[in-house]
Scaffold this motif. Sequence first.
Motif, PDB file in Angstrom:
ATOM      1  N   GLY A 189       0.819  -1.218   0.000  1.00 55.78           N
ATOM      2  CA  GLY A 189       0.000   0.000   0.000  1.00 55.78           C
ATOM      3  C   GLY A 189       0.847   1.260   0.000  1.00 55.78           C
ATOM      4  N   ILE A 190       0.360   2.254   0.690  1.00 50.57           N
ATOM      5  CA  ILE A 190       0.985   3.573   0.655  1.00 50.57           C
ATOM      6  C   ILE A 190       2.415   3.533   1.186  1.00 50.57           C
ATOM      7  CG2 ILE A 190       0.152   4.392   2.926  1.00 50.57           C
ATOM      8  CD1 ILE A 190       0.181   6.445  -0.324  1.00 50.57           C
ATOM      9  N   VAL A 191       2.707   2.629   2.109  1.00 56.13           N
ATOM     10  CA  VAL A 191       4.064   2.543   2.659  1.00 56.13           C
ATOM     11  C   VAL A 191       5.051   2.086   1.586  1.00 56.13           C
ATOM     12  CG1 VAL A 191       5.530   1.451   4.389  1.00 56.13           C
ATOM     13  CG2 VAL A 191       3.238   2.164   5.005  1.00 56.13           C
ATOM     14  N   ALA A 192       4.583   1.201   0.699  1.00 50.80           N
ATOM     15  CA  ALA A 192       5.448   0.745  -0.394  1.00 50.80           C
ATOM     16  C   ALA A 192       5.821   1.928  -1.293  1.00 50.80           C
ATOM     17  CB  ALA A 192       4.739  -0.330  -1.205  1.00 50.80           C
ATOM     18  N   ARG A 193       4.873   2.842  -1.438  1.00 50.93           N
ATOM     19  CA  ARG A 193       5.112   4.042  -2.251  1.00 50.93           C
ATOM     20  C   ARG A 193       6.232   4.884  -1.629  1.00 50.93           C
ATOM     21  NH1 ARG A 193       0.984   6.649  -5.479  1.00 50.93           N
ATOM     22  NH2 ARG A 193       2.000   8.403  -6.489  1.00 50.93           N
ATOM     23  N   ILE A 194       6.163   5.012  -0.309  1.00 55.14           N
ATOM     24  CA  ILE A 194       7.182   5.782   0.415  1.00 55.14           C
ATOM     25  C   ILE A 194       8.519   5.030   0.379  1.00 55.14           C
ATOM     26  CG2 ILE A 194       7.814   6.765   2.660  1.00 55.14           C
ATOM     27  CD1 ILE A 194       4.669   6.750   3.225  1.00 55.14           C
ATOM     28  N   ALA A 195       8.436   3.716   0.639  1.00 55.54           N
ATOM     29  CA  ALA A 195       9.650   2.893   0.696  1.00 55.54           C
ATOM     30  C   ALA A 195      10.382   2.875  -0.643  1.00 55.54           C
ATOM     31  CB  ALA A 195       9.300   1.474   1.127  1.00 55.54           C
ATOM     32  N   LEU A 196       9.609   2.946  -1.730  1.00 51.03           N
ATOM     33  CA  LEU A 196      10.233   2.917  -3.055  1.00 51.03           C
ATOM     34  C   LEU A 196      11.198   4.100  -3.211  1.00 51.03           C
ATOM     35  CD1 LEU A 196      10.419   1.475  -5.775  1.00 51.03           C
ATOM     36  CD2 LEU A 196       8.460   2.816  -6.562  1.00 51.03           C
ATOM     37  N   SER A 197      10.766   5.275  -2.741  1.00 49.72           N
ATOM     38  CA  SER A 197      11.642   6.460  -2.804  1.00 49.72           C
ATOM     39  C   SER A 197      12.911   6.213  -2.007  1.00 49.72           C
ATOM     40  CB  SER A 197      10.938   7.688  -2.223  1.00 49.72           C
ATOM     41  OG  SER A 197       9.733   7.913  -2.877  1.00 49.72           O
ATOM     42  N   SER A 198      12.758   5.678  -0.810  1.00 51.78           N
ATOM     43  CA  SER A 198      13.922   5.451   0.062  1.00 51.78           C
ATOM     44  C   SER A 198      14.875   4.448  -0.557  1.00 51.78           C
ATOM     45  CB  SER A 198      13.462   4.926   1.428  1.00 51.78           C
ATOM     46  OG  SER A 198      12.437   5.710   1.931  1.00 51.78           O
ATOM     47  N   VAL A 199      14.305   3.353  -1.054  1.00 53.23           N
ATOM     48  CA  VAL A 199      15.128   2.285  -1.619  1.00 53.23           C
ATOM     49  C   VAL A 199      15.907   2.793  -2.830  1.00 53.23           C
ATOM     50  CG1 VAL A 199      14.969   0.092  -2.881  1.00 53.23           C
ATOM     51  CG2 VAL A 199      13.763   0.382  -0.699  1.00 53.23           C
ATOM     52  N   MET A 200      15.246   3.558  -3.689  1.00 52.96           N
ATOM     53  CA  MET A 200      15.912   4.068  -4.898  1.00 52.96           C
ATOM     54  C   MET A 200      17.039   5.035  -4.524  1.00 52.96           C
ATOM     55  SD  MET A 200      14.854   2.444  -7.306  1.00 52.96           S
ATOM     56  CE  MET A 200      13.540   1.426  -7.856  1.00 52.96           C
ATOM     57  N   LYS A 201      16.753   5.863  -3.532  1.00 50.05           N
ATOM     58  CA  LYS A 201      17.761   6.822  -3.070  1.00 50.05           C
ATOM     59  C   LYS A 201      18.979   6.065  -2.524  1.00 50.05           C
ATOM     60  CE  LYS A 201      18.873  11.104  -1.641  1.00 50.05           C
ATOM     61  NZ  LYS A 201      18.833  11.369  -0.198  1.00 50.05           N
ATOM     62  N   LEU A 202      18.730   5.044  -1.721  1.00 50.85           N
ATOM     63  CA  LEU A 202      19.831   4.276  -1.136  1.00 50.85           C
ATOM     64  C   LEU A 202      20.619   3.532  -2.210  1.00 50.85           C
ATOM     65  CD1 LEU A 202      18.095   2.975   2.110  1.00 50.85           C
ATOM     66  CD2 LEU A 202      20.037   4.537   1.999  1.00 50.85           C
ATOM     67  N   LEU A 259      25.665   0.938  -8.740  1.00 54.56           N
ATOM     68  CA  LEU A 259      24.491   0.102  -9.010  1.00 54.56           C
ATOM     69  C   LEU A 259      23.631   0.702 -10.109  1.00 54.56           C
ATOM     70  CD1 LEU A 259      23.507  -0.787  -5.374  1.00 54.56           C
ATOM     71  CD2 LEU A 259      24.474  -2.345  -7.047  1.00 54.56           C
ATOM     72  N   ASN A 260      23.013  -0.190 -10.776  1.00 59.13           N
ATOM     73  CA  ASN A 260      22.123   0.211 -11.851  1.00 59.13           C
ATOM     74  C   ASN A 260      20.778   0.687 -11.269  1.00 59.13           C
ATOM     75  OD1 ASN A 260      20.670   0.413 -14.210  1.00 59.13           O
ATOM     76  ND2 ASN A 260      20.275  -1.810 -14.296  1.00 59.13           N
ATOM     77  N   VAL A 261      20.479   1.951 -11.450  1.00 59.96           N
ATOM     78  CA  VAL A 261      19.189   2.468 -10.982  1.00 59.96           C
ATOM     79  C   VAL A 261      18.481   3.153 -12.128  1.00 59.96           C
ATOM     80  CG1 VAL A 261      18.031   3.965  -9.341  1.00 59.96           C
ATOM     81  CG2 VAL A 261      20.160   2.861  -8.693  1.00 59.96           C
ATOM     82  N   THR A 262      17.249   2.782 -12.340  1.00 64.69           N
ATOM     83  CA  THR A 262      16.503   3.469 -13.403  1.00 64.69           C
ATOM     84  C   THR A 262      15.350   4.241 -12.807  1.00 64.69           C
ATOM     85  OG1 THR A 262      15.323   1.418 -13.736  1.00 64.69           O
ATOM     86  CG2 THR A 262      17.039   1.928 -15.317  1.00 64.69           C
TER      87      THR A 262
END
Lengths: 364, 312
Positions: free
Chosen positions: A256-269, A361-364
């Motif tokens: 849900g909404i937490v995955a949306r937030i977590a996606l930003s964090s994970v991509m940033k990391l 790392l490869n980030v798109t």
Amino acid sequence: MNNNKILMRGNEVIAEAAIQAGCRFYAGYPITPQNEIPEYMSKRMPEVKGVFIQAESELAAINMVYGASAAGIRAMTSSSSPGISLKQEALSFLAGAELPAVIVNMQRGGPGLGNISGCQSDYFQAVKGGGHGDYKLLVYAPYSLQELWDLTMLAFDKADEYRNPVMILGDGIIGQMMEPFYPTAYQKPALPAKDWVLDGCKNREPRVIKSLYMGDGELEMRNNLLQKKYRIMKNNDVRFESYYAEDSEVLVVAFGIVARIALSSVMKLRREGYKMGLFRPVTLFPFPEKELSLLSGKNRQFITIEMNAGQMVEDVRLSVNGRSEVLFYGRPGGAVITPEELQEKILELCNCRNHFIKTELNVT
Amino acid sequence: MPKGLTLRELSKKEVLLSSGHRMCAGCGAPTVVKMVLLASDYPIIAANATGCLEVSTCISDYTAWKIPWIHNAFENAAATISGVETMYRSLKKQGKIDKEIKFIAFGGDGGTYDIGLQSLSGAMERGHDMLYICYDNGAYMNTGIQRSSATPFGADTTTRPAGSVVQGKTEQRKNLTKIMAAHNIPYAAQASPSHWMDLMRKVRKALEINGPKFMNIIAPCNRGWRSRTDDAILLSRLAVETCYWPLYEIENGITKITFKPKEKKPVVDFLKPQGRFKHLFKPDNEGILNRLQAEIDREWGRLQKEETCYAS
């Protein structure tokens, strides 16, 4: 509906998607943060010759849905956490009588009256059977308005396919937020004929819809059939999304909404060189246990992030079954996690600042 | 003037709902609560159903209530106070408590007419020594003005909006005061904050009666009624003077009208200042206005007949 993006509020997206999917019966009752659903339906249903009823309580609303569904109509009700608690008896009856229905829970903080901000603390209630008896709802956890649109439509199809109540487990944030999405046209799949509907038995054998089985062994047989249906759901209806899961040392699991937030964090990391991934269950029942199991192993830590005190983490642990360490970070009571906070927490929890090998790392 | 109800005496009493609560400016409900609490000479324990009043008077760790106060869920203020009152009676019987305490439950129309009706009916039938007060503003104002079974015929709400086809609510209001009286309880009454002496006298009378009592009190809501913020008392007076909200009591089955307007005003006087009825003043909707007036005339006539019937 055309193929341009439109801007709407989450609750209204659900209501319009339901109408597009052929929902012609909606019964509701006021509770924040989902009031836009009944309000939208009260205007929209008459335009499509459907029925909107404001009931005198949540109990009445979902039992009206029981009646409409037995008559063969695509029916829906919506509420938020305390109201969904009141609907549990009827959910058990819908599941027991095998009646299709769509139930929306725009979760708010609990327990008790709690508050009115978005929360994820009804996970157990939704996926473990909040009412009495051995039953399951098919539970979708949308994380964007596009998904709200798509999954609401799918929910009606799946409800009919399985003759089972389906829940959209959203939260106050996703219900209230606005963002553009594609209002794709609804395409009805081939579905089994509704040969069980109570629509008058002139020129045919009378039919019975019930959840009462008093004969010796009857109820056990009934339960076995229901369990068989849930196993089919487990085989055919698991939905999830993963980002760099295979390439991760730390796999964040969130819905849900937490995955949306977590996606930003994970991509940033990842951009900073940490080998992170995200796994997002879209169906909470059936839970993507096989997929998580395949991803588990000594070289990978799991961190489950939820806006509750730790509920889905139990299913993640069951899926991983001891093969990986499963950590948890949660904010209960309607507290919203920020991407920055999450980044810090993830690094802190998995203690990876030191031993992480930073690579390009490869980030798109 | 009844003893203890002079302005001089009342001005010396402590107001038990303190200012600083977060009800909207101009809301009728806190005025009603203040009057009810001021009327009592007994210590009071109150229960509150979910609603504007509950949510705005107990923000976080703070309370505006200077009395013991309990809130449970939306549908069960009457059941919750039933539990408190029964325990009190038991302790009193056991000699563990000797204080004379009165029990009052407050609920809005959503929590009373609709979802709370079952628990209210149960409490009245079991005969708890309690007073239930419904502050009726005619819709679910707390969640954004959705219709309730107390919403007047023709009113515009967010779930029964007035548009090009439907002209607001198409159903009549439920007559809850009569429904409660039909439980054969010793006292049921209707009151309005505009007639504060009448309201407080009724509360005092109710608190002296042993057993279940019910009072329905009109409480204008400027957000939902789309009216001026300083019109709450004016509108509640117009509700009484047009006989939309007649002031009466049913004591041991005997109906008594406690205020008869010298000149019964047309209902449009009550409707006109309210935005929720503005569509009714379109030329095509004269029929709806006539129907509203006819309904009020019928109910008022019936009430007068009831009174006469018992007077003889």
